[in-house]
Design an enzyme around this catalytic site. Structure first.
Site, PDB file in Angstrom:
ATOM      1  N   TYR A  38       0.015  -1.571 -12.134  1.00  0.00           N
ATOM      2  CA  TYR A  38      -1.399  -1.492 -12.500  1.00  0.00           C
ATOM      3  C   TYR A  38      -1.589  -0.865 -13.883  1.00  0.00           C
ATOM      4  CZ  TYR A  38      -1.514  -2.562  -7.571  1.00  0.00           C
ATOM      5  OH  TYR A  38      -1.288  -3.159  -6.348  1.00  0.00           O
ATOM      6  N   CYS A  44     -13.730   4.356 -28.265  1.00  0.00           N
ATOM      7  CA  CYS A  44     -14.989   5.105 -28.284  1.00  0.00           C
ATOM      8  C   CYS A  44     -15.582   5.237 -26.894  1.00  0.00           C
ATOM      9  CB  CYS A  44     -15.998   4.411 -29.195  1.00  0.00           C
ATOM     10  SG  CYS A  44     -15.324   4.105 -30.799  1.00  0.00           S
ATOM     11  N   GLU A  45     -14.921   5.997 -26.029  1.00  0.00           N
ATOM     12  CA  GLU A  45     -15.390   6.251 -24.666  1.00  0.00           C
ATOM     13  C   GLU A  45     -14.839   7.612 -24.287  1.00  0.00           C
ATOM     14  OE1 GLU A  45     -16.554   4.119 -21.934  1.00  0.00           O
ATOM     15  OE2 GLU A  45     -16.569   2.188 -22.977  1.00  0.00           O
ATOM     16  N   ARG A  84      -5.768   3.422 -15.579  1.00  0.00           N
ATOM     17  CA  ARG A  84      -5.789   4.161 -14.308  1.00  0.00           C
ATOM     18  C   ARG A  84      -6.447   5.535 -14.400  1.00  0.00           C
ATOM     19  NH1 ARG A  84      -2.091   5.666 -11.618  1.00  0.00           N
ATOM     20  NH2 ARG A  84      -2.919   5.125  -9.598  1.00  0.00           N
ATOM     21  N   TYR A 103      -9.578   5.519 -11.911  1.00  0.00           N
ATOM     22  CA  TYR A 103      -9.368   6.180 -10.618  1.00  0.00           C
ATOM     23  C   TYR A 103      -9.183   7.698 -10.765  1.00  0.00           C
ATOM     24  CZ  TYR A 103      -7.624   1.387  -9.661  1.00  0.00           C
ATOM     25  OH  TYR A 103      -7.443   0.033  -9.576  1.00  0.00           O
ATOM     26  N   GLY A 108       0.759  -1.245   0.000  1.00  0.00           N
ATOM     27  CA  GLY A 108       0.000   0.000   0.000  1.00  0.00           C
ATOM     28  C   GLY A 108       0.785   1.286   0.000  1.00  0.00           C
ATOM     29  N   GLU A 112       4.112  -6.630   1.729  1.00  0.00           N
ATOM     30  CA  GLU A 112       3.583  -6.983   0.410  1.00  0.00           C
ATOM     31  C   GLU A 112       3.538  -5.767  -0.511  1.00  0.00           C
ATOM     32  OE1 GLU A 112      -0.351  -8.299   1.400  1.00  0.00           O
ATOM     33  OE2 GLU A 112       0.323 -10.137   2.379  1.00  0.00           O
ATOM     34  N   PRO A 113       4.649  -5.078  -0.713  1.00  0.00           N
ATOM     35  CA  PRO A 113       4.594  -3.906  -1.588  1.00  0.00           C
ATOM     36  C   PRO A 113       4.403  -4.321  -3.048  1.00  0.00           C
ATOM     37  CG  PRO A 113       6.873  -4.354  -1.004  1.00  0.00           C
ATOM     38  CD  PRO A 113       6.022  -5.337  -0.230  1.00  0.00           C
TER      39      PRO A 113
HETATM   40  C1  PLP Z   1      -3.076  -4.898  -3.763  1.00  0.00           C
HETATM   41  C2  PLP Z   1      -2.497  -5.555  -2.576  1.00  0.00           C
HETATM   42  C3  PLP Z   1      -1.167  -5.336  -2.227  1.00  0.00           C
HETATM   43  C4  PLP Z   1      -0.253  -4.375  -2.976  1.00  0.00           C
HETATM   44  O1  PLP Z   1      -0.677  -3.063  -2.860  1.00  0.00           O
HETATM   45  P1  PLP Z   1       0.260  -1.867  -3.412  1.00  0.00           P
HETATM   46  O2  PLP Z   1      -0.536  -0.667  -3.157  1.00  0.00           O
HETATM   47  O3  PLP Z   1       0.480  -2.121  -4.856  1.00  0.00           O
HETATM   48  O4  PLP Z   1       1.518  -1.914  -2.626  1.00  0.00           O
HETATM   49  C5  PLP Z   1      -0.657  -6.028  -1.148  1.00  0.00           C
HETATM   50  N1  PLP Z   1      -1.423  -6.876  -0.422  1.00  0.00           N
HETATM   51  C6  PLP Z   1      -2.714  -7.101  -0.726  1.00  0.00           C
HETATM   52  C7  PLP Z   1      -3.501  -8.049   0.100  1.00  0.00           C
HETATM   53  C8  PLP Z   1      -3.301  -6.457  -1.805  1.00  0.00           C
HETATM   54  O5  PLP Z   1      -4.586  -6.664  -2.083  1.00  0.00           O
END
Ligand code: PLP
Length: 434
Positions: free
Chosen positions: A392, A363-364, A333, A337, A254, A294-295
């Site tokens: 992404y 066409c959007e 994106r 978003y 995140g 989990e980056p």
């Molecule tokens: C999407 C996600 C991530 C990675 O998020 P980033 O914003 O790309 O770092 C890590 N863990 C889980 C469970 C996710 O759903």
């Protein structure tokens, strides 16, 4: 954020740079003009050096604690990028059986470093992951834990699990990518977690391995991460009193980047990661656990650019539209978003910058990369680069409008390697039956 640190060849803080004031924009030693000539457009270009550097920064920042960086495969699932990260010691966070198959294809040696997240794992996916021997399942509901127990019993394989708890922490980001509030579909209410661990302790096919949390994506401040892990740490201490000793705390992904950062501005990724790691580490103080992260985005976003060629420049009333050969199906994106991406010409032309809309051929009305963006003059045939598209981008691409997806090139030192060929229309039609 520090704007002072300029990138240098040894430190690919910004992997895309002009070789001189007149261009061309380059990735390492490779001119994007040459890469576009060789592989056509639209084309994704990634810097392997930057991806490896980012992973190294996380690993260094966590050096004082046992840790494992599990790259979130969904951000960019190119096999060559998975292999690169595995070679540098990364594990993986997967969210589907398909992503597990990608890790198995690219880096089978890293299967023991895989965690499996996701709110809707099917029985088949659970079987596939049990068979493969992943590190742990991040379980998102009691029903999923029950299914995991029954699949593990059938195979007579003990399943290591972490409950993904929902810490009820607010993180300021786009509402579609915020996940850490009780009202979101993700995780298990942290107030229920202790009871569920206690109940699972009686099941011989389940092994409580850790606890995980993920509060959302593109979060720029370290503070909510610290708040979430503080709540998780409290749970770990409570469980220890119950005799349940968790080995890992998974703080999720995140960490966000600054999409508004201009090419000429330096970016101190090291300071950003250090601040983030310090917030998480402070929350874990005194706990004897391995930290998993989990980056996704932070490892790959700034390493990638989407190269496109200008097809037309046209005026409708007061507006000027730059129509490119890349579209929302290649990079969604902005449409999905309202995301901002810096866009630069590969060879800048002299002249005054004027506001333009940069759009694709789909066409959007949502098919745009920029609205009212001041842009130097461009002509049909010019190349532009949409920056910070490594995360992404390709991963969320589609074949909308029956558009074959772009090719991908990975630049590493003096080599620039095609890691995915451009799709053909024949590829797209192949699964169909008339
Ligand atoms: C999407 C996600 C991530 C990675 O998020 P980033 O914003 O790309 O770092 C890590 N863990 C889980 C469970 C996710 O759903």
């Amino acid at each position: 954020m520090s704007k002072l640190k300029q990138s240098s060849p040894e430190s690919p803080a910004r992997p895309f740079q002009y070789t001189s004031t007149n261009g061309p924009l380059s990735c390492g030693a490779h001119s994007l003009v040459d890469l576009a000539g060789q592989h056509q457009t639209p084309l994704y270009v990634y810097s392997a050096d930057q991806i490896a550097e980012r992973l190294g920064l996380f690993q260094q920042a966590l050096a004082n604690r046992p840790h494992l960086v599990c790259y979130a495969v969904k951000a960019n699932s190119a096999l060559a990028i998975l292999k690169l990260l595995a070679d540098h010691g990364a594990g993986f966070d997967i969210v589907s059986g398909g992503e597990l198959a990608r890790v198995q294809a690219a880096a089978p040696e890293a299967i023991g470093r895989v965690v499996f997240s996701g709110a809707g794992k099917s029985a088949e996916e659970i079987d596939q992951a049990l068979e493969a021997g992943i590190l742990a399942f991040n379980v998102e509901s009691e029903a999923e834990l029950a299914l995991l127990a029954s699949r593990a019993a059938r195979r007579k394989r003990k399943a290591r699990f972490s409950l993904r708890v929902n810490p009820d922490v607010f993180a300021e980001t786009h509402p579609y990518i915020s996940t850490g509030l009780r009202e979101h579909k993700f995780g298990i209410d942290i107030r229920q977690a202790r009871r569920i661990y206690q109940e699972a302790a009686g099941n011989r096919w389940l092994s409580a391995h850790g606890v995980s949390v993920h509060i959302g994506s593109q979060i720029r401040s370290a503070e909510p991460f610290g708040a979430a892990v503080t709540r998780v740490a409290r749970l770990v201490r409570e469980l220890a009193k119950d005799g349940i000793r968790l080995k890992t705390v998974d703080a999720g992904g995140g960490l966000g980047i600054d999409y508004h950062l201009e090419l000429t501005e330096g970016f101190d990724a090291q300071a950003k990661i250090a601040e983030y790691a310090a917030a998480v580490e402070a929350a874990l103080a005194g706990l004897d656990v391995t930290l998993l992260l989990e980056p996704g985005r932070f490892l790959v976003a700034q390493a990638g650019a989407l190269l496109a060629r200008v097809l037309y420049v046209k005026r409708n009333g007061k507006k000027t539209f730059v129509v490119t050969d890349a579209a929302m199906n290649d990079l969604i994106r902005p449409a999905l978003y309202q995301a901002f991406h810096q866009i630069v010409p590969v060879i800048p032309r002299p002249g005054k910058a004027v506001p333009v809309d940069i759009v694709g051929p789909v066409c959007e009305t949502g098919d745009f990369f920029a609205h009212d963006r001041k842009f130097q003059p461009v002509q049909p045939g010019d190349l532009i680069a949409i920056l910070d598209a490594g995360a992404y981008g390709m991963a969320q691409s589609s074949n909308y409008n029956t558009r074959p997806r772009p090719a991908e090139v990975l630049v590493s030192g003096s080599s620039a390697r095609l890691i995915r060929r451009r799709e053909t229309v024949a590829d797209l039609l192949a699964p169909e039956i008339v």
